[in-house]
Design a protein around this motif. Structure first.
Motif, PDB file in Angstrom:
ATOM      1  N   SER A 101       0.820  -1.209   0.000  1.00 21.45           N
ATOM      2  CA  SER A 101       0.000   0.000   0.000  1.00 21.45           C
ATOM      3  C   SER A 101       0.853   1.257   0.000  1.00 21.45           C
ATOM      4  N   ASP A 102       0.291   2.326  -0.544  1.00 19.62           N
ATOM      5  CA  ASP A 102       0.962   3.627  -0.533  1.00 19.62           C
ATOM      6  C   ASP A 102       0.783   4.336   0.813  1.00 19.62           C
ATOM      7  N   HIS A 103      -0.153   3.862   1.590  1.00 23.06           N
ATOM      8  CA  HIS A 103      -0.404   4.467   2.900  1.00 23.06           C
ATOM      9  C   HIS A 103       0.476   3.791   3.949  1.00 23.06           C
ATOM     10  N   GLU A 104       1.182   4.588   4.710  1.00 19.24           N
ATOM     11  CA  GLU A 104       2.176   4.054   5.643  1.00 19.24           C
ATOM     12  C   GLU A 104       1.553   3.124   6.684  1.00 19.24           C
ATOM     13  N   GLU A 105       0.394   3.526   7.259  1.00 21.92           N
ATOM     14  CA  GLU A 105      -0.230   2.706   8.297  1.00 21.92           C
ATOM     15  C   GLU A 105      -0.672   1.353   7.739  1.00 21.92           C
ATOM     16  N   GLU A 106      -1.233   1.383   6.521  1.00 24.77           N
ATOM     17  CA  GLU A 106      -1.656   0.136   5.880  1.00 24.77           C
ATOM     18  C   GLU A 106      -0.456  -0.759   5.591  1.00 24.77           C
ATOM     19  N   MET A 107       0.621  -0.129   5.149  1.00 28.02           N
ATOM     20  CA  MET A 107       1.833  -0.881   4.833  1.00 28.02           C
ATOM     21  C   MET A 107       2.395  -1.546   6.102  1.00 28.02           C
ATOM     22  N   LYS A 108       2.419  -0.797   7.208  1.00 29.05           N
ATOM     23  CA  LYS A 108       2.899  -1.363   8.475  1.00 29.05           C
ATOM     24  C   LYS A 108       2.030  -2.535   8.908  1.00 29.05           C
TER      25      LYS A 108
END
Length: 343
Positions: A101-108
């Protein structure tokens, strides 16, 4: 019975990471039975809600293999644990997807799920050479003869759910409630024989009303927004019980021959009435308003002989009247309670 023969088969225990099992499933080396999609969804929910706390526990699965040797088998047919494996595979897919994902929280979150998949080991109890008939019988026995954990044990030991911990604290510490009586092992209190005020599941429902600020009917939601600390909820609930027992003594409140407060629909209605619209208020504001509302009810005749109860939906059995435990009737009761204070 066929299952008796199962225990004479060679058995072993092997552990696999979720990632290892996922690879074997993709390669067709693990055969799964048909799964229940709702059950798979519930397991995924359990994993997603607890993966950050790392408090995730799975019982061993059961599989049939052709041969048990020195190395753990790489081909098997799953007898028990199909839903768990399906959920594991979906969690891995979700992790791979959200890690990109491009969204940091989703990626984490995605990397956290992949870490779970790569590092979590599950045990599988292996049976060697079961026939299809034996495997089918074992599946049936495993899923029908097991004893479900009693609600009292879930409340006492399930440390993840705030609802259970608060219920257990109230049950353990409230002396007046102990006097009034809580039926621990039975799901329901049968009136008029049982004179305990409520069952453990009823108490848990009342606690949920305080935590959610909503009228809880049968199913208690696991997820809700908390506005107070657990110890503050416990104080509120104990304050409510203290005011309740001023309406009728704890020694006699559970006797339907005397008190209509022995009717759980009425008790739940009073709990909701006392909390309605206050869930976002501060502790002191909630406590004071709760006391004010409960003291308004001191002028009500709570005896079971009061003819007012028959104006609500219910069933007459002999000289007893049982209030209906449904949404419409409870809302009618709450409205009537509000009218006692001229609201």
């Amino acid at each position: 019975m066929i299952v008796n023969d199962v225990f004479y088969k060679r058995q072993s225990i092997a552990t696999y990471t979720i990632q290892e099992l996922s690879v074997l499933i993709k390669n067709g080396q693990v055969t799964l039975r048909e799964v229940n999609k709702l059950h798979v969804r519930a397991i995924k929910k359990y994993i997603l809600e607890n993966v950050l706390t790392e408090q995730i526990y799975f019982p061993p699965m059961v599989a049939n293999v052709a041969c048990i040797g020195d190395d753990k088998p790489l081909e098997m047919t799953i007898i028990d644990g199909n839903q768990r494996l399906k959920a594991f595979c979906q969690i891995e897919e979700m992790g791979c997807r959200t890690a990109k994902s491009d969204h940091e929280e989703e990626m984490k979150r995605g990397y956290k799920l992949l870490h779970f998949v790569q590092n979590t080991e599950v045990a599988i109890q292996l049976f060697e050479g079961l026939s299809k008939e034996e495997a089918d019988q074992l599946f049936i026995d495993l899923n029908t003869k097991g004893k479900k954990v009693a609600l009292s044990k879930r409340i006492a030991f399930d440390s993840r759910k705030e609802l259970n911990k608060i219920t257990n604290s109230v049950l353990r510490t409230n002396r007046q409630l102990k006097t009034a009586g809580v039926e621990i092992e039975k799901r329901a209190v049968v009136r008029p024989t049982n004179k305990k005020l409520l069952s453990l599941s009823d108490l848990r429902q009342l606690v949920a009303i305080f935590l959610t600020g909503k009228m809880v009917y049968r199913t208690v939601e696991d997820r809700y927004e908390s506005y107070l600390e657990p110890k503050e909820y416990i104080q509120l609930i104990n304050t409510w019980f203290s005011e309740l027992f001023k309406l009728y003594s704890p020694e006699r409140i559970g006797d339907l021959q005397e008190s209509m407060l022995a009717s759980h629909p009425l008790l739940a209605s009073i709990a909701y009435y006392a909390n309605k619209g206050l869930e976002k208020s501060s502790f002191e504001e909630r406590k004071q308003e709760l006391i004010n509302r409960m003291r308004i009810l001191q002028k009500v005749d709570w005896k079971s002989t009061n003819p007012i109860w028959k104006s609500f939906k219910g069933t007459a059995r002999g000289r007893f009247y049982y209030l209906a435990n449904d949404k419409e009737n409870i809302h009618k009761l709450v409205k009537w309670l509000e009218q006692q204070g001229g609201e």
